[in-house]
Scaffold this motif. Structure first.
Motif, PDB file in Angstrom:
ATOM      1  N   HIS A  13      17.555  -2.688  -5.626  1.00  0.00           N
ATOM      2  CA  HIS A  13      16.645  -2.199  -6.671  1.00  0.00           C
ATOM      3  C   HIS A  13      16.262  -0.732  -6.543  1.00  0.00           C
ATOM      4  CE1 HIS A  13      15.854  -6.301  -8.168  1.00  0.00           C
ATOM      5  NE2 HIS A  13      15.873  -6.669  -6.902  1.00  0.00           N
ATOM      6  N   GLY A  14      16.449  -0.142  -5.379  1.00  0.00           N
ATOM      7  CA  GLY A  14      15.994   1.220  -5.137  1.00  0.00           C
ATOM      8  C   GLY A  14      14.791   1.228  -4.214  1.00  0.00           C
ATOM      9  N   ASP A  15      14.443   2.407  -3.724  1.00  0.00           N
ATOM     10  CA  ASP A  15      13.364   2.529  -2.741  1.00  0.00           C
ATOM     11  C   ASP A  15      11.999   2.240  -3.361  1.00  0.00           C
ATOM     12  OD1 ASP A  15      15.293   3.250  -0.958  1.00  0.00           O
ATOM     13  OD2 ASP A  15      14.757   5.388  -0.911  1.00  0.00           O
ATOM     14  N   PHE A  16      11.137   1.617  -2.550  1.00  0.00           N
ATOM     15  CA  PHE A  16       9.754   1.378  -2.971  1.00  0.00           C
ATOM     16  C   PHE A  16       8.927   2.641  -2.782  1.00  0.00           C
ATOM     17  CE2 PHE A  16      11.079  -3.014  -1.866  1.00  0.00           C
ATOM     18  CZ  PHE A  16      10.824  -3.603  -3.100  1.00  0.00           C
ATOM     19  N   ASP A  17       7.989   2.842  -3.700  1.00  0.00           N
ATOM     20  CA  ASP A  17       7.043   3.948  -3.575  1.00  0.00           C
ATOM     21  C   ASP A  17       5.814   3.544  -2.768  1.00  0.00           C
ATOM     22  OD1 ASP A  17       8.141   6.166  -5.426  1.00  0.00           O
ATOM     23  OD2 ASP A  17       8.269   4.345  -6.639  1.00  0.00           O
ATOM     24  N   VAL A  28      -7.806   0.925 -11.635  1.00  0.00           N
ATOM     25  CA  VAL A  28      -7.211   0.573 -10.344  1.00  0.00           C
ATOM     26  C   VAL A  28      -5.767   1.058 -10.265  1.00  0.00           C
ATOM     27  CG1 VAL A  28      -6.486  -1.373  -8.905  1.00  0.00           C
ATOM     28  CG2 VAL A  28      -8.757  -1.371  -9.966  1.00  0.00           C
ATOM     29  N   VAL A  29      -5.005   0.892 -11.336  1.00  0.00           N
ATOM     30  CA  VAL A  29      -3.612   1.361 -11.346  1.00  0.00           C
ATOM     31  C   VAL A  29      -3.572   2.868 -11.135  1.00  0.00           C
ATOM     32  CG1 VAL A  29      -1.619   1.738 -12.853  1.00  0.00           C
ATOM     33  CG2 VAL A  29      -2.659  -0.534 -12.695  1.00  0.00           C
ATOM     34  N   GLN A  30      -4.450   3.599 -11.804  1.00  0.00           N
ATOM     35  CA  GLN A  30      -4.466   5.056 -11.664  1.00  0.00           C
ATOM     36  C   GLN A  30      -4.754   5.476 -10.230  1.00  0.00           C
ATOM     37  OE1 GLN A  30      -3.512   7.340 -13.836  1.00  0.00           O
ATOM     38  NE2 GLN A  30      -3.863   8.895 -12.254  1.00  0.00           N
ATOM     39  N   GLN A  31      -5.683   4.804  -9.571  1.00  0.00           N
ATOM     40  CA  GLN A  31      -5.996   5.143  -8.184  1.00  0.00           C
ATOM     41  C   GLN A  31      -4.806   4.890  -7.262  1.00  0.00           C
ATOM     42  OE1 GLN A  31     -10.200   3.990  -6.876  1.00  0.00           O
ATOM     43  NE2 GLN A  31     -10.031   2.938  -8.840  1.00  0.00           N
ATOM     44  N   LEU A  32      -4.077   3.802  -7.499  1.00  0.00           N
ATOM     45  CA  LEU A  32      -2.888   3.529  -6.687  1.00  0.00           C
ATOM     46  C   LEU A  32      -1.812   4.587  -6.914  1.00  0.00           C
ATOM     47  CD1 LEU A  32      -2.471  -0.350  -6.896  1.00  0.00           C
ATOM     48  CD2 LEU A  32      -3.082   0.990  -4.885  1.00  0.00           C
ATOM     49  N   LEU A  33      -1.632   4.996  -8.157  1.00  0.00           N
ATOM     50  CA  LEU A  33      -0.637   6.027  -8.451  1.00  0.00           C
ATOM     51  C   LEU A  33      -1.000   7.347  -7.772  1.00  0.00           C
ATOM     52  CD1 LEU A  33       0.069   5.387 -12.247  1.00  0.00           C
ATOM     53  CD2 LEU A  33       1.406   4.627 -10.267  1.00  0.00           C
ATOM     54  N   GLU A  34      -2.278   7.656  -7.718  1.00  0.00           N
ATOM     55  CA  GLU A  34      -2.709   8.880  -7.036  1.00  0.00           C
ATOM     56  C   GLU A  34      -2.395   8.820  -5.548  1.00  0.00           C
ATOM     57  OE1 GLU A  34      -6.816   9.172  -8.032  1.00  0.00           O
ATOM     58  OE2 GLU A  34      -6.439   9.772 -10.123  1.00  0.00           O
ATOM     59  N   ILE A  35      -2.548   7.639  -4.953  1.00  0.00           N
ATOM     60  CA  ILE A  35      -2.207   7.495  -3.532  1.00  0.00           C
ATOM     61  C   ILE A  35      -0.709   7.669  -3.320  1.00  0.00           C
ATOM     62  CG2 ILE A  35      -2.075   5.856  -1.616  1.00  0.00           C
ATOM     63  CD1 ILE A  35      -4.742   4.753  -2.440  1.00  0.00           C
TER      64      ILE A  35
END
Length: 401
Positions: A112-116, A375-382
């Motif tokens: 699938h490709g690398d996980f972020d 919550v999604v936005q905070q995870l994307l920032e991390i």
């Protein structure tokens, strides 16, 4: 999706508890906005049906780690090392399980490709995968469980589990408790963030429209939670009895099951609460009862966040709770604080009466912090910060040499 990320969410089981609910909500929220999401269950089959846009995998890493030479290592660990050093079973098991897990992650990434980002949730998953050392991995802490004694052995076990790990706590209360615990054992973390669990308001509103069965004969208060000691439903029953003696004309619906059910039913009998307390057991959809209750009551001694409170607020149901360690006081803010009480039978009874005699209007702004978008936005920032740090380490600025 132009800026699609790839996530792996890992947890020990996929049953009916709070960790499982939070994992499902997060997985579906990420997938619904176009990210690729994989969920890995480390034990048993899933009792939840996740959206079709979430990839669900099952891998019993403990069982798989005992194959081949791993069986001899398992027997050595179980018969010699674990008895020799009390409490160390997860140390030896985790080494074996992490090898299996790492190989599985490599296979997924080859396809699938690398996980972020790799999120590991819950004590059971932490212990099995403590040796997984990857800059994309974050441990999500819901509560400080499995504390080890402040001894030489206990400090070593704590270091194994937490030293130099990246951690996300689900409330500032959990963050503070974890920091205090680790500081007393001189165990540093690599990073520590706070991100609340998300609540899918739209989904809850749809589920809450289902009919109630069985119906209750009076207006009622509702409690939703596992029937286990930390939830302290015995306090709830004693307080409810006191409130009835003071004029409360409501029933109490208790939704959930667990090890304390028989004892709680016996206590309800001792207090002559038959016909006023309704043990409804586990309900796959408790939200119609929550929506139509005059208030939700939480009697816990500790809550990492108290997602059930947020769910009730999403359905415009005010909440009564004991002001105990964890995240409850972060959920019930502003005017809601008058429905927080000390963890005492009489105080809880008084607060029940206050809630029904002076109904509280739930404000939509109290829920914004717990929205899926937030919550999604905070995870994307991390993930952005983490990937930036990795690039800097791989390609350092030439001016620094």
């Amino acid at each position: 999706m132009k800026d699609q990320r790839r996530f792996l969410l890992v947890l020990r089981r996929m049953d009916v508890g709070g960790i499982e609910q939070a994992t499902q909500t997060l997985a579906e929220a990420l997938a619904d906005v176009g990210h690729e999401v994989h969920v890995l269950v480390l034990k048993g089959s899933s009792r939840r049906r996740l959206s079709s846009n979430v990839h669900v995998h099952h891998l019993d890493v403990d069982r798989a780690s005992r194959r081949g030479t791993g069986l001899a290592q398992h027997l050595l660990d179980r018969l010699v090392l674990s008895p020799l050093i009390k409490g160390s079973g997860f140390v030896w098991r985790g080494k074996r399980c992490t090898r299996v897990f790492s190989a599985f992650v490599a296979e997924l990434e080859a396809t699938h490709g690398d996980f972020d980002m790799i999120l590991i949730r819950g004590q059971g998953a932490f212990e099995n995968l403590w040796a997984f050392d990857d800059p994309r991995a974050w441990r999500v802490v819901e509560a400080i469980t499995g504390r080890f004694a402040d001894s030489r052995r206990g400090r070593w076990l704590t270091r194994v589990l937490y030293r130099d790990k990246q951690v996300i706590s689900v409330s500032h209360g959990v963050e503070q408790a974890l920091n205090t615990y680790l500081e007393t054992r001189d165990v540093p973390l690599a990073a520590h963030e706070v991100i609340y669990n998300a609540v899918p308001t739209g989904k809850l509103e749809r589920l809450a429209c289902a009919p109630i069965s069985p119906t209750l004969p009076r207006p009622y208060l509702v409690h939703v939670g596992r029937l286990v000691p930390v939830k302290n439903q015995a306090r709830l029953l004693r307080a409810f009895d006191l409130a009835i003696q003071q004029g409360l004309d409501h029933d109490l619906a208790i939704i959930g099951d667990g090890s304390q059910r028989s004892a709680l039913e016996a206590l309800a009998g001792e207090l002559s609460l038959e016909g006023r307390v309704h043990f409804l057991g586990h309900q796959a959809n408790p939200y119609p009862w929550v929506k139509h209750a005059d208030a939700l009551v939480l009697s816990s001694d500790f809550e990492g966040l108290g997602v059930v409170l947020i769910e009730a607020l999403a359905l415009n149901t005010p909440c009564i709770a004991c002001d105990v360690p964890g995240g409850i006081s972060e959920v019930l803010i502003d005017e809601q604080r008058r429905l927080l009480c000390v963890p005492d039978d009489q105080a809880l009874a008084d607060t029940m009466l206050d809630a029904v005699q002076h109904p509280l209007e739930v404000k939509p702004e109290w829920l914004k912090r717990f929205s899926e978008d937030s919550v999604v936005q905070q995870l994307l920032e991390i993930t952005d910060r983490s990937s930036s740090h990795r690039r800097q380490r791989k390609f350092p600025d030439a001016s620094t040499h």
